[in-house]
Design an enzyme around this catalytic site. Structure first.
Site, mmCIF file in Angstrom:
data_model
loop_
_atom_site.group_PDB
_atom_site.id
_atom_site.type_symbol
_atom_site.label_atom_id
_atom_site.label_comp_id
_atom_site.label_asym_id
_atom_site.label_seq_id
_atom_site.Cartn_x
_atom_site.Cartn_y
_atom_site.Cartn_z
ATOM 1 N N SER A 157 40.963 36.465 32.617
ATOM 2 C CA SER A 157 40.847 36.444 33.917
ATOM 3 C C SER A 157 41.673 35.156 34.532
ATOM 4 C CB SER A 157 39.765 36.834 34.787
ATOM 5 O OG SER A 157 39.602 36.401 36.101
ATOM 6 N N TYR A 183 30.824 33.743 34.253
ATOM 7 C CA TYR A 183 32.195 34.576 34.104
ATOM 8 C C TYR A 183 33.322 33.822 33.851
ATOM 9 C CZ TYR A 183 35.954 37.747 35.567
ATOM 10 O OH TYR A 183 36.756 38.652 35.271
#
Length: 313
Positions: A157, A183
């Site tokens: 990501s 994350y």
């Protein structure tokens, strides 16, 4: 640099048009929702035998039934896989027989609001997004090596721009827990895995790359995000959110395009290889394009591999 003929608006169906995967076998993790479903669907349409490796087999079975009802070329089957539980990963890899042509590490968790640990004691983003997939890929190495030109595609990501891997405090034992840093760290790890797997497994004919699918806000991945944070992310996005078909496109390009045969150890976004953001960029905005230098640094990649090998035993 190997460019492709695709771009931001390409859909998964457009990316795979004209490509046949008859007789090929694929594993797609997290294929019971979101872009995992779309990824599996178009692979089956192209003739592949696709295993939906999912935490909820009942949800996976519903998806497989829908995919199989709409396609006659390939087939979808379901297998249980909980990436946060290394015993579950081992059970999956132990049960696998025969070659594996394509491994799509698609599943993930994002922005878990409070610090949580896996059964093995690892921060849950890191455990699920990285360590589970690391154990899966290494456990399936021989199956991948037995195929002719196997490919691994790991979904990362743009969130990796938020954080490198903190090798001194992966689990947030000493620093305050931040869900977006957790994350981001795990997404950096996804890129570093591809870099080191590319180096280690090149002689086995295995390629490994990482892909950023783009901003697809309305998927199960964002289920942990507070509503205000999710709305802010949508509002500050520099691009219109992608559809599921567009979100799966970069995965499909990297997984199947003849244009990328032999390309390995790279980071892709919008169906193209990305430029590296150098060390001189001290304040990288979260919406920037490109891959951070620390995510493709070979020393970091080797260090993470050693840490991960010890973590998964």
């Amino acid at each position: 640099m190997s460019q492709t003929s695709f771009g931001w608006g390409t859909t998964a169906e457009q990316a795979i048009a004209g490509i046949r995967l008859d007789g090929k076998r694929a594993v797609v993790t997290g294929a019971s929702s979101g872009i995992g479903v779309e990824t599996a669907r178009v692979l089956v349409e192209a003739g592949a035998e696709v295993t939906l490796a999912v935490r909820d087999p009942e949800a996976g079975a519903r998806v497989a039934t829908q995919i199989n009802a709409a396609n006659s070329a390939g087939s979808a089957r379901v297998a249980a896989l909980d990436l946060a539980d290394l015993a579950s990963v081992a059970a999956f890899t132990d049960a696998w027989t025969g070659p594996l042509d394509l491994l799509v590490n698609n599943a993930g968790v994002m922005a878990i609001p409070t610090r949580q640990l896996s059964p093995a004691g690892w921060e849950l983003h890191f455990a699920t997004n990285h360590l589970g997939h690391f154990a899966l890929a290494t456990g399936l190495h021989d199956a991948l090596a037995a195929a002719d030109g196997a490919r691994i595609v790991s979904l990362t990501s743009r969130g990796h721009l938020r954080a490198p891997v903190d090798f001194d405090d992966v689990n947030f034992d000493a620093r305050d827990y931040d869900p977006l840093l957790g994350y981001g760290q795990s997404k950096t790890a996804n890129v570093l895995f591809a870099v080191e797997a590319a180096r280690r497994w090149a002689d086995d004919g295995i390629t490994a790359n990482a892909v950023h699918p783009g901003g697809i806000m309305d998927t199960n991945l964002s289920r942990h995000m507070p509503a205000e944070l999710l709305e802010a992310a949508k509002a500050t996005s520099r691009q219109v959110a992608k559809t599921l078909g567009q979100g799966a496109a970069t995965t499909i390009v990297v997984a199947t395009s003849p244009q990328l045969s032999g390309v390995t150890g790279r980071y892709f976004e919008d169906c193209q290889p990305a430029e590296t953001i150098g060390r001189e960029a001290t304040d990288i905005p979260g919406h920037a394009h490109g891959v951070a230098w620390y995510a493709v640094d070979p020393d970091n990649a080797a260090r993470l591999w050693e840490l991960s090998s010890k973590a998964v035993g």
